[in-house]
Write an enzyme that holds these catalytic residues in place. Sequence first.
Site, mmCIF file in Angstrom:
data_model
loop_
_atom_site.group_PDB
_atom_site.id
_atom_site.type_symbol
_atom_site.label_atom_id
_atom_site.label_comp_id
_atom_site.label_asym_id
_atom_site.label_seq_id
_atom_site.Cartn_x
_atom_site.Cartn_y
_atom_site.Cartn_z
ATOM 1 N N LEU A 73 0.929 -1.041 0.084
ATOM 2 C CA LEU A 73 -0.235 0.067 -0.025
ATOM 3 C C LEU A 73 0.796 1.122 -0.031
ATOM 4 O O LEU A 73 0.569 2.325 -0.628
ATOM 5 C CB LEU A 73 -0.833 0.133 1.246
ATOM 6 C CG LEU A 73 -2.210 -0.878 1.264
ATOM 7 C CD1 LEU A 73 -2.771 -0.937 2.691
ATOM 8 C CD2 LEU A 73 -3.226 -0.356 0.060
ATOM 9 N N GLY B 214 6.430 3.953 4.187
ATOM 10 C CA GLY B 214 6.545 5.098 5.422
ATOM 11 C C GLY B 214 7.860 4.929 5.945
ATOM 12 O O GLY B 214 8.659 4.180 5.913
ATOM 13 N N GLY B 215 8.025 6.054 7.018
ATOM 14 C CA GLY B 215 9.185 6.005 7.660
ATOM 15 C C GLY B 215 9.250 4.827 8.583
ATOM 16 O O GLY B 215 10.468 4.655 9.040
ATOM 17 N N VAL C 61 3.687 -0.894 4.336
ATOM 18 C CA VAL C 61 2.266 -1.320 4.716
ATOM 19 C C VAL C 61 1.807 -2.188 3.506
ATOM 20 O O VAL C 61 1.758 -1.768 2.330
ATOM 21 C CB VAL C 61 1.463 -0.078 4.940
ATOM 22 C CG1 VAL C 61 0.027 -0.620 5.615
ATOM 23 C CG2 VAL C 61 2.265 0.869 5.862
ATOM 24 N N LYS D 275 1.459 -3.661 8.959
ATOM 25 C CA LYS D 275 2.677 -2.537 8.909
ATOM 26 C C LYS D 275 3.856 -3.359 9.265
ATOM 27 O O LYS D 275 3.920 -3.961 10.425
ATOM 28 C CB LYS D 275 2.166 -1.333 9.623
ATOM 29 C CG LYS D 275 3.429 -0.263 9.593
ATOM 30 C CD LYS D 275 3.057 1.036 10.253
ATOM 31 C CE LYS D 275 3.312 1.985 9.197
ATOM 32 N NZ LYS D 275 2.854 3.554 9.276
ATOM 33 N N ASP E 112 3.253 12.352 15.904
ATOM 34 C CA ASP E 112 3.608 12.523 14.566
ATOM 35 C C ASP E 112 2.314 12.808 13.909
ATOM 36 O O ASP E 112 1.981 12.398 12.732
ATOM 37 C CB ASP E 112 4.228 11.238 14.094
ATOM 38 C CG ASP E 112 5.091 11.584 12.760
ATOM 39 O OD1 ASP E 112 5.337 12.671 12.518
ATOM 40 O OD2 ASP E 112 5.501 10.660 12.349
#
Length: 666
Positions: free
Chosen positions: A350, A353-354, A358, A372, A468
């Site tokens: 998907l 990210g950091g 995912v 994730k 965040d």
Amino acid sequence: MAIVLRSLHFLVLVYVSYTLLALAQDETGFIYNGFRDDQANLSLDGLAKIHPNGLLQLTNLSRNAVGHAFYQFPMKFNTTSSLSFSTNFVFAMVPAVEDNGGQGIAFTISPSRNFSHAEANRYLGLFNDSNDNSSANHILAIELNPVPGSDFGNITDHVGIDVNSIDSVEIAPATYFTDKEGKNISLELTSGKPMHLWIDYNETEKFLNVTLAPTTIPKPNRPLLSRHIDLSQYLLESMYVGFSSATGTLASDHYILGWSFNKSGPSQSLDVSSLPPLPKRKETPSLVLITSFIAVAIVLITVAGAVAYILRRKKYEELREDWEEEYGPHRFSYKNLHKATKGFKDTELLGEGGFGKVYIGTLPSNVQIAVKRVSHDSKQGMKEFVAEIVSMGRLRHRNLVQLLGYCRRRGELLLVYDYMPNGSLDRFLYGNKKPNLNWAQRFRIIRGVASGLLYLHEEWEQVVLHRDVKSSNILLDAELNGKLGDFGLARLHDHGTNPQTTSLVGTVGYLAPELYRTGRATTFTDVFAFGAFILEVACGRMPLKVQAQGQAEQVILVDWVTECCRRGAILDTSDPRLEGNYVVEEMELVLKLGLLCSHAIPSARPSMKQVVQFLDGDADLRELPHYNASFDAITSKESYDFLSFPFSQASAPSMSSTDSFVRGGR
Ligand SMILES: *[C@@H]1O[C@H](CO)[C@@H](O)[C@H](O)[C@H]1NC(C)=O
Ligand SMILES: *[C@@H]1O[C@H](CO)[C@@H](O)[C@H](O)[C@H]1NC(C)=O
Ligand SMILES: *[C@@H]1O[C@H](CO)[C@@H](O)[C@H](O)[C@H]1NC(C)=O
Ligand SMILES: *[C@@H]1O[C@H](CO)[C@@H](O)[C@H](O)[C@H]1NC(C)=O
């Protein structure tokens, strides 16, 4: 010369043929080096048959059967003057299974060759219950018997002399004497190998000698059996000679390969090398062989199974510790996640990210999930982190992405969330692939996120900091409701680091200035990030953006909005993609609220409770004590300036304590 030779050849042939004929005709003897001749003059019954290659088979593997092969013509014995005889033959017993071999073979001298009354399963095919041991039989037999008889103890492989009865008058274990070794050597009658037997009766000495040997050696000097016996008491004048064989319950192939008989002197020696070969038995694998084969197969299967199991175990290996027991219900098995995400295939990706990649997944219950994969290398602090993650699983709010559970592997943590079909908000704001969001949708998202953050800060049993907040962490469900994702995850980077060093977690552009000094996240720092976020949504611009044409100058969204606000032209900052289609009051409220939340002084920022009240119209922004001062106060520009990051990317980089430099954004 050639003619002479040919004539000689012819003469020899004639002579040989004549002698053979003479021999056969005078019925004192014969020799069969195999029974190839059509005119073998044997009388066969039962299972007995002659193979095309000249092999005489007496019995086969049929049970309880007999076979007889007798010389067709009777031999004349004069009971007063000519009882001597000499015979030798080569036989073989080829049993079906190694350790049995039928009842055996008997060389027989009998007044009749009709044995239809004999019993098939006993008595070697010679007698029956009523005539066994009857002196009326006039039968002499030399039995080759692999099965122990009731006579003379239970000797398995034995040779016996039988007179009128199956009970031998004398027996000996099957052995042969060698001069070379000076001793008797045992033979196994059912070895399947051909063996040679000699029977000689001398009328004057009245000794019956029986000698056994393998076909590989000449006749031994010492007989196996030497019995004084007056055959004149038993034999009649006209006697048939031949073989009787019976299988009994233990079946076996019994063969005669060659046979020589003589009534006037020693029988001719057989030419062992010209005897017909035994048929090649299709190797019936022995029990030992079968057993070992099965054993090997089982071992191989077991090993293969074990390897497969270990590989499978390895593939789906998880890290599971005692303390996790209480989180059982929140635990997903790696195997299930692996299956749900089709083995974490790239097509199921998907986003990245950091914190990791995912993947979309589908549980057997058809529920869609987002998995994730967060890599972690420190065991330290994992316990607390998992505890936190699981406790966050208990957080429930319509504006939070629901955490369903987790799974741990070596060096990896897997977090399972509700799947959000519309992805993250930043793609709507900046990407070209997603449709533009209208103001009503944007305002609803802002309100939703605000109430989600309020829930984290004030409405749950303990204060949870998000750490965040940013547009890429806002996920949209099917109805475009904004949901806060990744809450608490930033904490992961706290663990395992030296507590002495300042932990800086979050994303540049959303980091409150005091974070750079203290490194401590608070609800105020979350509010600051929220402020940056709502400005982002209203203006359609990132909080920090490198100017085009590679200028080092950064545009800080807050400062720009503040500037426009001072000029009284705050609405100029609204996202051009909205094309002026917005509710002016709401736009102004959001922009001003964004500035207030971005106040450099933490205590000057509103709380999330107030933020929600403002957004709901339950309170007026102007009531804030710092309201007027806010827009004149120092902006965050100064705070950012001292940092002077070497930004090279257009996207907002995120920063964390584990990598103290700027890391690539999403
Ligand atoms: C063998 O049998 C055949 C046919 O029965 C006969 O012609 C022949 O003479 C016999 N041979 C001897 C040696 O008796
Ligand atoms: C044995 O021989 C008989 C007669 O030739 C035959 O009918 C039978 O099938 C054979 N049995 C086996 C086991 O070969
Ligand atoms: C048996 O041999 C004896 C002595 O040689 C002789 O007198 C007698 O006639 C023979 N019997 C027969 C039936 O040939
Ligand atoms: C046994 O064999 C003899 C001939 O050898 C025969 O007369 C008799 O009837 C047989 N007895 C049985 C029970 O078959």
